[in-house]
Each structure stands twice: as structure tokens, then as C-alpha cells.
Design an enzyme around this catalytic site. Sequence first.
Site, mmCIF file in Angstrom:
data_model
loop_
_atom_site.group_PDB
_atom_site.id
_atom_site.type_symbol
_atom_site.label_atom_id
_atom_site.label_comp_id
_atom_site.label_asym_id
_atom_site.label_seq_id
_atom_site.Cartn_x
_atom_site.Cartn_y
_atom_site.Cartn_z
ATOM 1 N N ARG A 49 53.752 -3.761 -87.555
ATOM 2 C CA ARG A 49 52.650 -4.331 -86.776
ATOM 3 C C ARG A 49 51.644 -3.228 -86.445
ATOM 4 O O ARG A 49 50.441 -3.418 -86.475
ATOM 5 C CB ARG A 49 53.147 -5.006 -85.487
ATOM 6 C CG ARG A 49 51.986 -5.427 -84.596
ATOM 7 C CD ARG A 49 52.311 -6.363 -83.432
ATOM 8 N NE ARG A 49 53.627 -6.274 -82.890
ATOM 9 C CZ ARG A 49 54.078 -5.282 -82.099
ATOM 10 N NH1 ARG A 49 53.302 -4.282 -81.741
ATOM 11 N NH2 ARG A 49 55.320 -5.298 -81.668
ATOM 12 N N TYR A 102 29.116 -20.279 -87.378
ATOM 13 C CA TYR A 102 30.266 -20.861 -88.071
ATOM 14 C C TYR A 102 31.027 -21.729 -87.071
ATOM 15 O O TYR A 102 31.270 -21.309 -85.934
ATOM 16 C CB TYR A 102 31.134 -19.726 -88.604
ATOM 17 C CG TYR A 102 32.446 -20.191 -89.157
ATOM 18 C CD1 TYR A 102 32.498 -20.893 -90.354
ATOM 19 C CD2 TYR A 102 33.637 -19.956 -88.485
ATOM 20 C CE1 TYR A 102 33.701 -21.328 -90.866
ATOM 21 C CE2 TYR A 102 34.852 -20.390 -88.988
ATOM 22 C CZ TYR A 102 34.872 -21.075 -90.179
ATOM 23 O OH TYR A 102 36.063 -21.514 -90.679
ATOM 24 N N ASP A 174 28.441 -10.823 -87.785
ATOM 25 C CA ASP A 174 29.368 -11.454 -88.725
ATOM 26 C C ASP A 174 28.716 -11.352 -90.103
ATOM 27 O O ASP A 174 27.734 -12.040 -90.396
ATOM 28 C CB ASP A 174 29.613 -12.907 -88.304
ATOM 29 C CG ASP A 174 30.604 -13.625 -89.227
ATOM 30 O OD1 ASP A 174 30.728 -13.227 -90.403
ATOM 31 O OD2 ASP A 174 31.216 -14.598 -88.777
ATOM 32 N N LYS A 199 36.506 -14.876 -97.623
ATOM 33 C CA LYS A 199 35.348 -15.324 -98.376
ATOM 34 C C LYS A 199 35.005 -14.308 -99.481
ATOM 35 O O LYS A 199 35.813 -14.076 -100.346
ATOM 36 C CB LYS A 199 34.191 -15.583 -97.419
ATOM 37 C CG LYS A 199 34.592 -16.334 -96.124
ATOM 38 C CD LYS A 199 35.119 -17.739 -96.378
ATOM 39 C CE LYS A 199 35.765 -18.373 -95.146
ATOM 40 N NZ LYS A 199 34.999 -18.370 -93.921
HETATM 41 C C1 LIG Z 1 35.230 -18.546 -92.521
HETATM 42 C C2 LIG Z 1 34.363 -17.853 -91.549
HETATM 43 C C3 LIG Z 1 34.884 -17.317 -90.352
HETATM 44 C C4 LIG Z 1 36.329 -17.496 -89.951
HETATM 45 O O1 LIG Z 1 37.193 -16.825 -90.798
HETATM 46 P P1 LIG Z 1 38.688 -17.315 -91.146
HETATM 47 O O2 LIG Z 1 39.162 -16.303 -92.124
HETATM 48 O O3 LIG Z 1 38.607 -18.701 -91.695
HETATM 49 O O4 LIG Z 1 39.450 -17.301 -89.846
HETATM 50 C C5 LIG Z 1 34.018 -16.640 -89.533
HETATM 51 N N1 LIG Z 1 32.707 -16.505 -89.822
HETATM 52 C C6 LIG Z 1 32.174 -17.021 -90.948
HETATM 53 C C7 LIG Z 1 30.721 -16.836 -91.220
HETATM 54 C C8 LIG Z 1 32.966 -17.714 -91.847
HETATM 55 O O5 LIG Z 1 32.436 -18.241 -92.941
#
Ligand SMILES: *Cc1c(COP(=O)(O)O)cnc(C)c1O
Length: 379
Positions: A49, A102, A174, A199
Site C-alpha cells: 500500500r 465530469y 483535470d 482514458k
Molecule cells: C473519467 C473521468 C474522471 C473519473 O475517472 P475514473 O477513472 O472513472 O474514476 C474524472 N475526470 C474526467 C474528465 C473523466 O473523464
Amino acid sequence: MTFGFETLAIHAGQEPEPRTGAVVPPIYQTSTYAQDAVGAPREGYEYSRTANPTRDALQECLAALEGGRRGLAFASGLAAEDTLLRSVCQPGDHVVIPDDAYGGTFRLFAKVAQRWGLDWTAAKVSDVDAVRAAITPRTKIIWVETPTNPLLGIADIAALAALAKDHDALLTVDNTFASPYLQQPLAHGADIVVHSTTKYVGGHSDVVGGALIVDEEGLGQELAYHQNAMGAINGPFDAWLTLRGVKTLGVRMDRHCDNAERLVEFLASHRKVAQVLYPGMPEHPGHEIAAKQMRRFGGMISFRAVGGEDEAIAICNRARLFVLGESLGGVESLIEHPGRMTHASVVGSPLEVPGDLVRLSVGIETVDDLVADLDQALG
Ligand SMILES: *Cc1c(COP(=O)(O)O)cnc(C)c1O
């Protein structure tokens, strides 16, 4: 010696393994490590961890790609966001969030963090004055996505970084939609970069993960402390898959952009399309700022269908090569209806999205095949 992006993606944190020379970092599928004597762990590894060599390789690589001193990997993007909020904020603090964040990020603030005592205001982050007006004396974080999801608005990172500094707040970007290949927020003054590595960074729709990257040492230590204390880490195999994906990030992003540019051209002149939202279009209101802070404009396109919500849904249902599904950033093209799918959780909130909106995550297939599929789906 300084290296270019693609070199770092392949080599940063990924020296050949010392015992065998294995070129690819092994999957250290272990929970614990033998110690040479009481209080003398080898190379600082005690428990997975806290630290694991496969995760370390990914973290080092992501830090290098974002130009930060510290990278931290998590089980998901939302796990990274939750760890960040509870590292930096106290109950009673306030956060400015995008008015088209998001959906899962919005839900984390509105349904989870708010109950814990965190206050928030949604503001249009493409408008610096709107963000300034939303700031309170308790504002700890200005949170932006750029491009935003799903409306592809553009926030001016440098201007918001200056605003955050004036108010002793941290600018968090983000960077999931752009990826570090197209945009490096730390270089424009942001304090913290967040990724859903699910992503573009992972890029193959086969692993869920998240990351935080910072440059400031003290902040990095605080986040690393909470990564261990809260425990929302990714496992070694997930770290390895993400690291395997990241090696090709640069070449993938260039093809995502090539294909998206061609589809934008096709959609912009189609009689069933009322409006195309893509920051690469000169008429996009954020185009100039996007051109200043991004290398290219990415693989995400949204458009509004002539005929409203029913037609937008019908287009999604008719698509064949474009897979109907949530998520984005993989090699395969995806289509979705944000109002009923990714953004269903924000219906009735300030973040509600138009019903006639269709979102595309443009993959790296042969572009003529993508055009043909959209052509038949539009009808
Ligand atoms: C998918 C996404 C998230 C969340 O991420 P997860 O891996 O699904 O928890 C946050 N911000 C954006 C812009 C996203 O597309």
C-alpha cells in the site's frame, strides 16, 4: 540531458530491471517485502500500500510527462480526486468547480464531500470573472477541466493560476481530456494535475486508474502521506497495464487528433448537425486560448443534432463502428448521449447538459471508416 516527450514516455522510471535486465518493469505482485533486519527494509519497500516498484515506475513516468516532481497513482480518477480533497481541505472549506464538470466529479463534490462539510460553487471556468465572483474567503481549490466534458469549453490555465495565487487557493486542472502530450498545466502555473488514467493515458479501455501530479515538494509529500493513509492505490497489474499504454501516448494522440480534425470537417457541413463543439475550430470561443496552451486540440468532439433529443439518441443507437458506451480515450471510437449516460447524475443541477448533445471519443481506426459510420448514423 533533457529528453523529449516520447522518450520520457518509454524510458522515464523504466530502467531495465537490475537482476535480469528485463526491459519492461516487472509486475511486482507482492503485498510485502523481506527485511534484512528489524527496521531495515531494502530500498525502502515494506508493504505494497505504501510502495510497490511497478507503481513507482508508473508514478515516476507520469511525473516526468507532466513536468512535475511527484506523481501518485490511484485505483481510479475519482479515488485520486477524493484523496486530493481530503489531503488539502478541511470541513468548512470551499471549492470552485466547473459548471460542466465530469458527472462523477460533480457527484463526488455534491453527494459525498458536501456531506463531509465541503462547500462548493459551480462556475463557468471559461470565464475568469465568473470564477473570481465564485471565490469566498474559504476557497481552497479552484478546480477546472480544460477542455471541459462534454461541452469542450476552454479554461485559461495561466489566468486562473494567477487568480488562485491572489486568493491563496490551489489551481487543480483535470487534464484527462488533453493528456500531458497535448497540454502540461504545471508549466502554465497550475498547482495540481488530476488524471483519470482510464482514458488517454492508459488508452486501451482495459484498466481503470487515476493520478495526481504536482511540482511542489511539500504538497507532494502531503498527498503521498494521504495516498498511503487513505489507501486508494492501484494494484501492480493495473499500474503495469497503464505504463504499457503510456509508452504510445504521443503517437496515439497525434492520430486521435488527425481523425478528429477530419470528422469535425465532415460534421460541420452536415445538414443533420446543428453545431459542432471542438476547440480546434477557429469560431470556437476558446480557440485562441486553446491554441496558446495546447499542442493540438484532442480527440473529443461534441455536436448538437438537428431534431433535438430524440434524434440525438437515434444517432447514438444507429452507430455501428462507433461503439455506444461511456468512457473515452481508448483506441476504439465511442459514441454516447451525455444527457442519458455519462451526465445522467447531473440532471436538474446547474450542470445539466443539452438533450440534443452527442459526444464522440474519436479512436485511431481508419478515418474513412469512421466518416462512413457517422454518415449512416446521421441518416
Ligand atoms: C473519467 C473521468 C474522471 C473519473 O475517472 P475514473 O477513472 O472513472 O474514476 C474524472 N475526470 C474526467 C474528465 C473523466 O473523464
